[in-house]
Design a protein around this motif. Structure first.
Motif, PDB file in Angstrom:
ATOM      1  N   THR A  57     -18.260  93.553  55.578  1.00 29.68           N
ATOM      2  CA  THR A  57     -18.356  92.135  55.249  1.00 29.68           C
ATOM      3  C   THR A  57     -19.751  91.776  54.765  1.00 29.68           C
ATOM      4  O   THR A  57     -20.726  92.441  55.117  1.00 29.68           O
ATOM      5  N   GLY A  58     -19.797  90.722  53.957  1.00 30.62           N
ATOM      6  CA  GLY A  58     -21.076  90.167  53.521  1.00 30.62           C
ATOM      7  C   GLY A  58     -21.362  88.827  54.164  1.00 30.62           C
ATOM      8  O   GLY A  58     -22.338  88.158  53.813  1.00 30.62           O
ATOM      9  N   ASP A  59     -20.515  88.424  55.110  1.00 26.93           N
ATOM     10  CA  ASP A  59     -20.692  87.154  55.812  1.00 26.93           C
ATOM     11  C   ASP A  59     -21.889  87.280  56.754  1.00 26.93           C
ATOM     12  O   ASP A  59     -21.812  87.953  57.789  1.00 26.93           O
ATOM     13  N   ILE A 111     -22.292  88.940  60.534  1.00 28.81           N
ATOM     14  CA  ILE A 111     -23.185  90.075  60.738  1.00 28.81           C
ATOM     15  C   ILE A 111     -24.193  89.768  61.838  1.00 28.81           C
ATOM     16  O   ILE A 111     -24.450  90.594  62.726  1.00 28.81           O
ATOM     17  N   ALA A 112     -24.768  88.575  61.790  1.00 32.90           N
ATOM     18  CA  ALA A 112     -25.762  88.192  62.795  1.00 32.90           C
ATOM     19  C   ALA A 112     -25.149  88.183  64.192  1.00 32.90           C
ATOM     20  O   ALA A 112     -25.759  88.667  65.153  1.00 32.90           O
ATOM     21  N   PHE A 165     -19.189  94.475  66.779  1.00 31.91           N
ATOM     22  CA  PHE A 165     -20.408  95.284  66.864  1.00 31.91           C
ATOM     23  C   PHE A 165     -20.786  95.740  65.458  1.00 31.91           C
ATOM     24  O   PHE A 165     -19.938  96.240  64.713  1.00 31.91           O
ATOM     25  N   MET A 166     -22.053  95.566  65.077  1.00 31.73           N
ATOM     26  CA  MET A 166     -22.485  96.031  63.771  1.00 31.73           C
ATOM     27  C   MET A 166     -22.766  97.523  63.839  1.00 31.73           C
ATOM     28  O   MET A 166     -23.706  97.963  64.498  1.00 31.73           O
ATOM     29  N   LEU A 167     -21.941  98.299  63.147  1.00 33.76           N
ATOM     30  CA  LEU A 167     -22.068  99.748  63.189  1.00 33.76           C
ATOM     31  C   LEU A 167     -23.203 100.237  62.287  1.00 33.76           C
ATOM     32  O   LEU A 167     -23.977 101.109  62.669  1.00 33.76           O
ATOM     33  N   ARG A 168     -23.288  99.676  61.095  1.00 35.30           N
ATOM     34  CA  ARG A 168     -24.356 100.067  60.183  1.00 35.30           C
ATOM     35  C   ARG A 168     -24.374  99.145  58.976  1.00 35.30           C
ATOM     36  O   ARG A 168     -23.401  98.449  58.680  1.00 35.30           O
ATOM     37  N   LYS A 215     -26.851  93.379  51.642  1.00 37.98           N
ATOM     38  CA  LYS A 215     -26.089  92.163  51.920  1.00 37.98           C
ATOM     39  C   LYS A 215     -24.877  92.387  52.808  1.00 37.98           C
ATOM     40  O   LYS A 215     -24.346  91.441  53.375  1.00 37.98           O
ATOM     41  N   ARG A 216     -24.415  93.621  52.928  1.00 33.41           N
ATOM     42  CA  ARG A 216     -23.168  93.877  53.648  1.00 33.41           C
ATOM     43  C   ARG A 216     -23.390  94.817  54.832  1.00 33.41           C
ATOM     44  O   ARG A 216     -24.350  95.584  54.861  1.00 33.41           O
ATOM     45  N   ALA A 217     -22.484  94.724  55.782  1.00 33.26           N
ATOM     46  CA  ALA A 217     -22.550  95.590  56.963  1.00 33.26           C
ATOM     47  C   ALA A 217     -21.148  95.985  57.383  1.00 33.26           C
ATOM     48  O   ALA A 217     -20.170  95.305  57.075  1.00 33.26           O
ATOM     49  N   MET A 218     -21.065  97.110  58.101  1.00 35.95           N
ATOM     50  CA  MET A 218     -19.800  97.588  58.650  1.00 35.95           C
ATOM     51  C   MET A 218     -19.705  97.121  60.096  1.00 35.95           C
ATOM     52  O   MET A 218     -20.593  97.386  60.907  1.00 35.95           O
TER      53      MET A 218
END
Length: 290
Positions: free
Chosen positions: A105-107, A111-112, A122-125, A130-133
């Motif tokens: 996602t890029g939201d 992400i925060a 949970f943010m994996l990486r 701009k994006r995270a898994m």
């Protein structure tokens, strides 16, 4: 990598030899979801390709439907959340592996929240600037081990520190304390809502939550609820700047507490080596986010 599905080795041994472990990412797989077709709780219960109606034989089980193939969307995968030791167990003892949805996602607000202690995500990486898994424990699926033996997989966490944090987060999710409903409504939920607001605004103080443990005594189910939060900082990270930013952030979050139902919050910021094992065991992890 994937183990040859025709291997004559025991399935559990083949899975471990292939490198499958807690934190392994799996390819796009369908979910199996039970739902009431007249009152769907989420988009995952939307019938896609192969939906069957089921009429229970016992009157105390309501009629329902199940999606035999509700496929993942583009940008989604599954991640193994079963412990590696359970993957290694024989199939007659542990026949299935539990996996959860992973999405990109890029939201920035999402992400925060996934970075600062959400009990569900949970943010994996990071995948780019701009994006995270994100791992989403609100959507899980059981996979029988014979299916896994023929699947390609890769390890999700990018480093050992993230892998440890992921294992700890999964464990806390399934063992989190059962706070009284009133305490959740008056304290935990308002703090979570305020945290979402400041996360969306990109508050620079949020880094402080990544470096601490938040603990609280389990309150009795009686109003007004006490709000006693201890923030524990690892000695190697304990700086005056971190303490100042952390206390400022916690004071901000504590203002969201319903003062009609809870007492004035008491905040205590300490170095982890100032907190005894007895004190740690007599308190619970204080949840943030959702």
């Amino acid at each position: 990598m994937a183990q040859d599905s025709n291997s004559d080795k025991p399935i559990n041994a083949a899975l471990i030899e292939s490198g499958l472990q807690q934190g392994s990412l799996l390819p796009l797989l369908p979910y199996l979801v039970l739902f009431d077709p007249n009152e769907r709780a989420s988009s995952i219960s939307r019938p896609i390709t192969d939906i069957h109606q089921h009429q229970p034989k016992t009157p105390d089980v309501p009629r329902h439907a199940y999606g035999a193939s509700v496929p993942s969307k583009a940008g989604e995968q599954l991640i193994v959340i079963s412990q590696t030791c359970d993957i290694a167990r024989a199939t007659n003892i542990e026949p299935c592996v539990l996996a959860a949805r992973v999405f990109v996602t890029g939201d920035q607000r999402e992400i925060a929240m996934a970075q600062v202690g959400s009990v569900r995500k949970f943010m994996l990486r990071r995948t780019d600037d701009k994006r995270a898994m994100i791992v989403d424990l609100t959507s899980t699926v059981l996979i029988e081990k014979p299916v896994l033996r023929g699947l390609k997989h890769e390890f999700g966490p990018p480093d050992a520190a993230t892998a440890r944090a992921f294992r700890r987060w999964v464990g806390e999710r399934f063992s989190r304390p059962d706070f009284p409903d009133g305490f959740v409504a008056a304290v935990i939920d308002p703090i979570g809502a305020r945290l979402q607001e400041i996360s969306a605004a990109g508050d620079p103080r949020l880094y402080a939550l990544e470096r601490v443990l938040l603990r609280t005594p389990m309150p009795d189910d009686a109003e007004p609820f006490p709000v006693n939060v201890v923030a524990l900082i690892p000695p190697e990270s304990d700086t005056s700047t971190l303490r100042t930013d952390l206390l400022s952030l916690l004071l901000d979050l504590s203002r969201a507490v319903d003062r009609k139902r809870a007492l004035e919050p008491r905040l205590d910021v300490r170095s982890l080596d100032e907190f005894s094992a007895t004190q740690l065991l007599s308190t619970e992890s204080f949840p943030l986010g959702g």
